[in-house]
Design a protein around this motif. Structure first.
Motif, PDB file in Angstrom:
ATOM      1  N   VAL A 173       0.855  -1.188   0.000  1.00 40.40           N
ATOM      2  CA  VAL A 173       0.000   0.000   0.000  1.00 40.40           C
ATOM      3  C   VAL A 173       0.886   1.231   0.000  1.00 40.40           C
ATOM      4  O   VAL A 173       1.967   1.233   0.603  1.00 40.40           O
ATOM      5  CB  VAL A 173      -0.925   0.038   1.243  1.00 40.40           C
ATOM      6  N   ALA A 174       0.445   2.279  -0.684  1.00 42.51           N
ATOM      7  CA  ALA A 174       1.126   3.575  -0.627  1.00 42.51           C
ATOM      8  C   ALA A 174       0.058   4.664  -0.578  1.00 42.51           C
ATOM      9  O   ALA A 174      -0.889   4.636  -1.367  1.00 42.51           O
ATOM     10  CB  ALA A 174       2.031   3.775  -1.842  1.00 42.51           C
ATOM     11  N   LYS A 175       0.192   5.593   0.342  1.00 38.59           N
ATOM     12  CA  LYS A 175      -0.810   6.650   0.460  1.00 38.59           C
ATOM     13  C   LYS A 175      -0.147   7.974   0.824  1.00 38.59           C
ATOM     14  O   LYS A 175       0.823   8.019   1.579  1.00 38.59           O
ATOM     15  CB  LYS A 175      -1.871   6.285   1.493  1.00 38.59           C
ATOM     16  N   ALA A 176      -0.675   9.047   0.264  1.00 38.38           N
ATOM     17  CA  ALA A 176      -0.183  10.394   0.552  1.00 38.38           C
ATOM     18  C   ALA A 176      -0.956  10.947   1.745  1.00 38.38           C
ATOM     19  O   ALA A 176      -2.174  10.777   1.842  1.00 38.38           O
ATOM     20  CB  ALA A 176      -0.373  11.288  -0.666  1.00 38.38           C
ATOM     21  N   GLU A 177      -0.243  11.613   2.645  1.00 35.15           N
ATOM     22  CA  GLU A 177      -0.897  12.174   3.820  1.00 35.15           C
ATOM     23  C   GLU A 177      -0.025  13.276   4.405  1.00 35.15           C
ATOM     24  O   GLU A 177       1.161  13.405   4.084  1.00 35.15           O
ATOM     25  CB  GLU A 177      -1.129  11.093   4.875  1.00 35.15           C
ATOM     26  N   LYS A 178      -0.627  14.093   5.240  1.00 27.64           N
ATOM     27  CA  LYS A 178       0.110  15.141   5.932  1.00 27.64           C
ATOM     28  C   LYS A 178       0.692  14.584   7.213  1.00 27.64           C
ATOM     29  O   LYS A 178       0.026  13.841   7.941  1.00 27.64           O
ATOM     30  CB  LYS A 178      -0.804  16.322   6.249  1.00 27.64           C
ATOM     31  N   GLY A 179       1.948  14.948   7.485  1.00 26.99           N
ATOM     32  CA  GLY A 179       2.589  14.494   8.709  1.00 26.99           C
ATOM     33  C   GLY A 179       1.921  15.092   9.928  1.00 26.99           C
ATOM     34  O   GLY A 179       1.440  16.225   9.902  1.00 26.99           O
ATOM     35  N   LEU A 239       8.187  17.643  -0.408  1.00 25.34           N
ATOM     36  CA  LEU A 239       7.042  17.156  -1.162  1.00 25.34           C
ATOM     37  C   LEU A 239       5.869  18.122  -1.099  1.00 25.34           C
ATOM     38  O   LEU A 239       5.472  18.561  -0.017  1.00 25.34           O
ATOM     39  CB  LEU A 239       6.586  15.794  -0.640  1.00 25.34           C
ATOM     40  N   THR A 240       5.314  18.446  -2.254  1.00 25.33           N
ATOM     41  CA  THR A 240       4.054  19.167  -2.319  1.00 25.33           C
ATOM     42  C   THR A 240       2.914  18.153  -2.312  1.00 25.33           C
ATOM     43  O   THR A 240       3.141  16.949  -2.451  1.00 25.33           O
ATOM     44  CB  THR A 240       3.973  20.017  -3.589  1.00 25.33           C
ATOM     45  N   SER A 241       1.707  18.639  -2.177  1.00 27.85           N
ATOM     46  CA  SER A 241       0.547  17.742  -2.219  1.00 27.85           C
ATOM     47  C   SER A 241       0.486  16.990  -3.537  1.00 27.85           C
ATOM     48  O   SER A 241       0.265  15.775  -3.562  1.00 27.85           O
ATOM     49  CB  SER A 241      -0.741  18.554  -2.020  1.00 27.85           C
ATOM     50  N   ASP A 268       0.940  12.006  -6.519  1.00 22.09           N
ATOM     51  CA  ASP A 268       1.400  11.361  -7.750  1.00 22.09           C
ATOM     52  C   ASP A 268       2.282  10.160  -7.427  1.00 22.09           C
ATOM     53  O   ASP A 268       2.130   9.086  -8.029  1.00 22.09           O
ATOM     54  CB  ASP A 268       2.172  12.365  -8.606  1.00 22.09           C
ATOM     55  N   LEU A 269       3.210  10.320  -6.483  1.00 22.00           N
ATOM     56  CA  LEU A 269       4.103   9.220  -6.114  1.00 22.00           C
ATOM     57  C   LEU A 269       3.314   8.061  -5.508  1.00 22.00           C
ATOM     58  O   LEU A 269       3.539   6.892  -5.843  1.00 22.00           O
ATOM     59  CB  LEU A 269       5.165   9.715  -5.136  1.00 22.00           C
ATOM     60  N   ALA A 270       2.372   8.373  -4.622  1.00 26.61           N
ATOM     61  CA  ALA A 270       1.566   7.323  -3.999  1.00 26.61           C
ATOM     62  C   ALA A 270       0.752   6.566  -5.043  1.00 26.61           C
ATOM     63  O   ALA A 270       0.638   5.340  -4.987  1.00 26.61           O
ATOM     64  CB  ALA A 270       0.638   7.930  -2.946  1.00 26.61           C
ATOM     65  N   GLY A 318      -3.155  -0.967  -5.903  1.00 28.19           N
ATOM     66  CA  GLY A 318      -4.606  -0.967  -5.980  1.00 28.19           C
ATOM     67  C   GLY A 318      -5.180   0.279  -6.592  1.00 28.19           C
ATOM     68  O   GLY A 318      -6.380   0.507  -6.531  1.00 28.19           O
ATOM     69  N   ARG A 319      -4.362   1.086  -7.233  1.00 27.02           N
ATOM     70  CA  ARG A 319      -4.866   2.348  -7.779  1.00 27.02           C
ATOM     71  C   ARG A 319      -5.766   2.111  -8.973  1.00 27.02           C
ATOM     72  O   ARG A 319      -5.691   1.083  -9.628  1.00 27.02           O
ATOM     73  CB  ARG A 319      -3.699   3.245  -8.184  1.00 27.02           C
TER      74      ARG A 319
END
Length: 235
Positions: free
Chosen positions: A143-149, A219-221, A226-228, A234-235
């Motif tokens: 799994v890979a997901k973008a999120e704010k720290g 990293l920007t949003s 895009d990377l995630a 599963g995208r």
């Protein structure tokens, strides 16, 4: 009599029968049946011409559109046949987790290899070399997901490894933890680009990696999402 001729006779009979029935119907139902009859006959005739020309069933199926009509008050709707699941889908990108062998405060030379971390307003350019020996190359993540720290609110990509790769990653980070800097770091590489080079302070057994950029806050949003998306199977 071949299959295409039989289909044409069948569709012609259906066409004539429906048109006869239309005379007894009024309103939308009659219009629906006319559309079904005319469309079915056109498809049958087109399929017969393609078969005679030697084009084959595959092209006929691609050209023909199947029309589905319901003999009630619902409008006529086109039914488009979708490709089989997974057909044409792009494979997820792989990630490499490689032990850092050196880090120099300058951009890499073209002939020297390595990964260049470009200079920012607050950080110098860096040339980081990493080795595939003892590392993990071309890994497909779970799994890979973008999120704010949660600490500073900067964007990051959280990557979760498969159970088999978690064990390998724990061994890798455990071996790096006791090494002197910069050999206690591992390079995170995707598509030939260095995305991060974190320090392995201890063996990481949870099987998760946070990518924050070559420098924290890089990293920007848009970059994180895009990377995630590229990494997530599963995208």
């Amino acid at each position: 009599m071949n299959d295409s001729t039989e289909e044409l006779l069948h569709e012609t009979l259906l066409h004539d029968t429906l048109h006869t029935h239309v005379r007894e119907c009024d309103g939308d139902v009659g219009a629906h049946l006319v559309g079904l009859a005319d469309g079915a006959l056109r498809v049958a005739r087109r399929r017969q011409r393609l078969t005679r020309a030697g084009v084959g069933v595959a092209l006929a199926a691609a050209v023909a559109t199947a029309w589905v009509a319901v003999a009630d008050d619902d409008p006529l709707r086109a039914h488009v046949v979708q490709p089989a699941e997974g057909r044409g889908a792009t494979k997820a990108a792989t990630i490499s987790l490689l032990p850092v062998t050196s880090a120099t405060e300058r951009a890499c030379t073209p002939a020297g290899g390595g990964y260049t971390v470009h200079r920012t307003e607050t950080h110098p350019a860096m040339c980081i070399h990493a080795s595939s020996a003892g590392g993990m190359s071309d890994v497909r993540v779970s799994v890979a997901k973008a999120e704010k720290g949660s600490v500073d609110g900067s964007w990051q990509v959280e990557v979760t490894l498969t159970p088999a790769d978690r064990t390998r990653f724990a061994t890798l980070t455990g071996s790096l933890a006791s090494a002197p800097a910069p050999r206690n770091q591992f390079a995170i590489v995707v598509d030939g680009k260095l995305w991060d080079a974190p320090i392995a302070a201890h063996s990481i057994t949870v099987g998760r990696v946070e990518i924050v950029g070559a420098y924290d806050g890089d990293l920007t949003s848009a970059m994180a999402h895009d990377l995630a998306q590229r990494l997530d199977p599963g995208r």
